[in-house]
Design an enzyme around this catalytic site. Structure first.
Site, PDB file in Angstrom:
ATOM      1  N   HIS A 189       0.866  -1.181   0.000  1.00 28.62           N
ATOM      2  CA  HIS A 189       0.000   0.000   0.000  1.00 28.62           C
ATOM      3  C   HIS A 189       0.899   1.227   0.000  1.00 28.62           C
ATOM      4  O   HIS A 189       2.139   1.118  -0.027  1.00 28.62           O
ATOM      5  CB  HIS A 189      -0.963  -0.031   1.189  1.00 28.62           C
ATOM      6  CG  HIS A 189      -0.290  -0.280   2.505  1.00 28.62           C
ATOM      7  ND1 HIS A 189       0.604   0.605   3.073  1.00 28.62           N
ATOM      8  CD2 HIS A 189      -0.346  -1.341   3.361  1.00 28.62           C
ATOM      9  CE1 HIS A 189       1.037   0.128   4.213  1.00 28.62           C
ATOM     10  NE2 HIS A 189       0.489  -1.068   4.413  1.00 28.62           N
ATOM     11  N   HIS A 211       4.047   1.323   2.164  1.00 31.10           N
ATOM     12  CA  HIS A 211       5.242   0.643   1.644  1.00 31.10           C
ATOM     13  C   HIS A 211       5.896   1.480   0.541  1.00 31.10           C
ATOM     14  O   HIS A 211       7.114   1.598   0.483  1.00 31.10           O
ATOM     15  CB  HIS A 211       4.874  -0.710   1.021  1.00 31.10           C
ATOM     16  CG  HIS A 211       4.299  -1.715   1.975  1.00 31.10           C
ATOM     17  ND1 HIS A 211       2.984  -2.084   1.963  1.00 31.10           N
ATOM     18  CD2 HIS A 211       4.885  -2.434   2.964  1.00 31.10           C
ATOM     19  CE1 HIS A 211       2.772  -2.994   2.895  1.00 31.10           C
ATOM     20  NE2 HIS A 211       3.902  -3.225   3.513  1.00 31.10           N
ATOM     21  N   GLN A 223       9.184  -3.356  16.194  1.00 32.34           N
ATOM     22  CA  GLN A 223       9.985  -4.085  15.201  1.00 32.34           C
ATOM     23  C   GLN A 223      11.215  -3.257  14.809  1.00 32.34           C
ATOM     24  O   GLN A 223      12.344  -3.761  14.777  1.00 32.34           O
ATOM     25  CB  GLN A 223       9.123  -4.377  13.968  1.00 32.34           C
ATOM     26  CG  GLN A 223       9.910  -4.824  12.745  1.00 32.34           C
ATOM     27  CD  GLN A 223       9.015  -5.283  11.616  1.00 32.34           C
ATOM     28  OE1 GLN A 223       8.438  -6.360  11.697  1.00 32.34           O
ATOM     29  NE2 GLN A 223       8.904  -4.512  10.554  1.00 32.34           N
ATOM     30  N   SER A 225      -2.312  -0.248   6.691  1.00 34.88           N
ATOM     31  CA  SER A 225      -1.808  -1.578   7.025  1.00 34.88           C
ATOM     32  C   SER A 225      -2.442  -2.581   6.072  1.00 34.88           C
ATOM     33  O   SER A 225      -3.607  -2.417   5.675  1.00 34.88           O
ATOM     34  CB  SER A 225      -2.213  -1.925   8.463  1.00 34.88           C
ATOM     35  OG  SER A 225      -2.132  -3.318   8.662  1.00 34.88           O
TER      36      SER A 225
END
Ligand code: PAF
Length: 277
Positions: free
Chosen positions: A30, A33, A148, A180
C-alpha cells in the site's frame, strides 16, 4: 524492474551494485510501503524490495495462510520505483528446518511480543537473513511497526551489521487510520470505528503535552474507553523512544503505542511525544 525468485540469481544480479537500498516487505503493498521505497530511492542507486511472507514470524493460530499474497499487483505498483523485486519461495529461504535464530532483546517479549510469543525472534531472523542475502548499504523500515524497528536497530548495532537503518513515517488514510495490509480484513462498521485507535493515542498525546504525568491512569482510561467501544485491547503503553521501557523523566522523547483487535483484525498504532525541555 526485474523480478527475481532465487537467492543465487539475486546475488548474481546485485554483485556489481555499489549503493544498494533495501525495503523488506511481506507484500500486499500500500502507499505506506511505497513511501518507504521512495525513501530508499533517495538513499541508493539500486533499490531492492523483497516480498516474502515469513512463516517463522507467525504463531500457529495466526493468519499466515490467509495473509494476502498479491505479487502481480505489487510488481505493478513498484514499476518505476524499484529496480529489483526479490520474491523467494519458502524453500529457498529455509532449505533446511531453521535451527539457528536471532535471540532478540528482552523487550521483544513485551508489548506486541506478549501476545505474539516468538514473533520477534522469527522477524529478526528473517531480517538478518535478508540483510545477509542483499547486503544493502541502507535498509528502510516503517515506524508503524515501532517495536519491530527498535529490535532491528538493536540487532544491527549489537551484531555490528554494516547497514544503516532508516525509519519511515507512518502513512495514514485521510481520517487518520494508519495504513496496514490488515485493514482490508475490516468490515464497513469496523473500518469506521478503526480510526478511533489513532484518535485515542492523539488524545493521550495532548494530555501529556498539557502536563498530565499519571501515565498509569492515562493508559487505563484509554483501555477502558476502547473496550467500551468493542475493542479487545492487547496494550496501550507510554514508553521511552530510546529503549521502549516505561516512560519516565529524565527521558523526554516518549512514544505511545497500542495494539487492539476489532473483531478478528489486530491493529497497531503509535504516536511520538517530545516533552518540552
Ligand atoms: O514488517 C514486515 O513486513 C515484516 O515484519 C518484515 C520486516 C518484512 C520481516 O518479515
Amino acid at each position: 524492474m526485474q523480478l527475481i525468485h532465487t537467492i543465487a540469481e539475486l546475488r548474481a544480479r546485485l554483485a556489481r551494485e555499489k549503493s544498494l537500498a533495501f525495503v523488506p516487505t511481506m507484500g500486499n503493498l500500500h502507499e505506506g510501503h511505497l513511501d518507504l521505497v521512495r525513501i530508499a530511492r533517495e538513499q541508493g542507486s539500486c533499490v531492492v524490495v523483497s516480498i516474502f511472507v515469513n512463516p517463522l514470524q507467525f504463531g500457529p493460530s495466526e493468519d499466515f495462510d490467509k495473509y494476502p499474497r498479491t505479487l502481480e499487483e505489487d510488481c505493478a505498483k513498484l514499476q518505476g520505483l524499484a529496480d529489483v523485486v526479490f520474491a523467494p519461495a519458502v524453500d529457498d529461504m529455509y532449505p533446511v528446518q531453521q535451527a539457528v535464530f536471532v535471540d532478540p532483546p528482552p523487550i521483544a517479549s513485551e508489548l506486541c511480543g506478549a501476545a505474539r510469543p516468538g514473533h520477534f525472534r522469527g522477524m529478526a531472523t528473517v531480517v538478518l537473513k535478508l540483510l545477509n542475502i542483499v547486503q544493502p548499504r541502507v535498509a528502510v523500515f516503517g515506524k508503524k511497526d515501532y517495536q519491530q524497528l527498535h529490535i532491528i536497530r538493536r540487532m544491527v548495532a549489537e551484531l555490528n551489521l554494516p547497514v544503516t537503518i532508516v525509519g519511515g513515517e507512518t502513512v495514514r488514510a485521510a481520517d487518520g487510520l494508519a495504513l496496514s495490509s490488515r485493514n482490508q480484513y475490516l468490515g464497513a462498521d469496523e473500518r469506521a470505528e478503526a480510526v478511533f485507535l489513532s484518535r485515542t493515542l492523539q488524545g493521550m498525546r495532548q494530555s501529556i503535552l498539557q502536563g498530565e504525568r499519571d501515565i498509569e491512569r492515562l493508559q487505563q482510561d484509554a483501555v477502558s474507553l476502547l473496550t467500551s467501544r468493542g475493542w479487545a485491547v492487547d496494550y496501550v503503553a507510554v514508553r521511552n523512544q530510546s529503549d521502549l521501557l516505561p516512560a519516565g523523566l529524565p527521558q523526554r522523547d516518549w512514544v505511545i503505542l497500542a495494539a487492539a483487535r476489532l473483531g478478528n483484525t489486530r491493529l497497531l498504532d503509535n504516536v511520538e511525544v517530545a516533552l518540552a525541555g
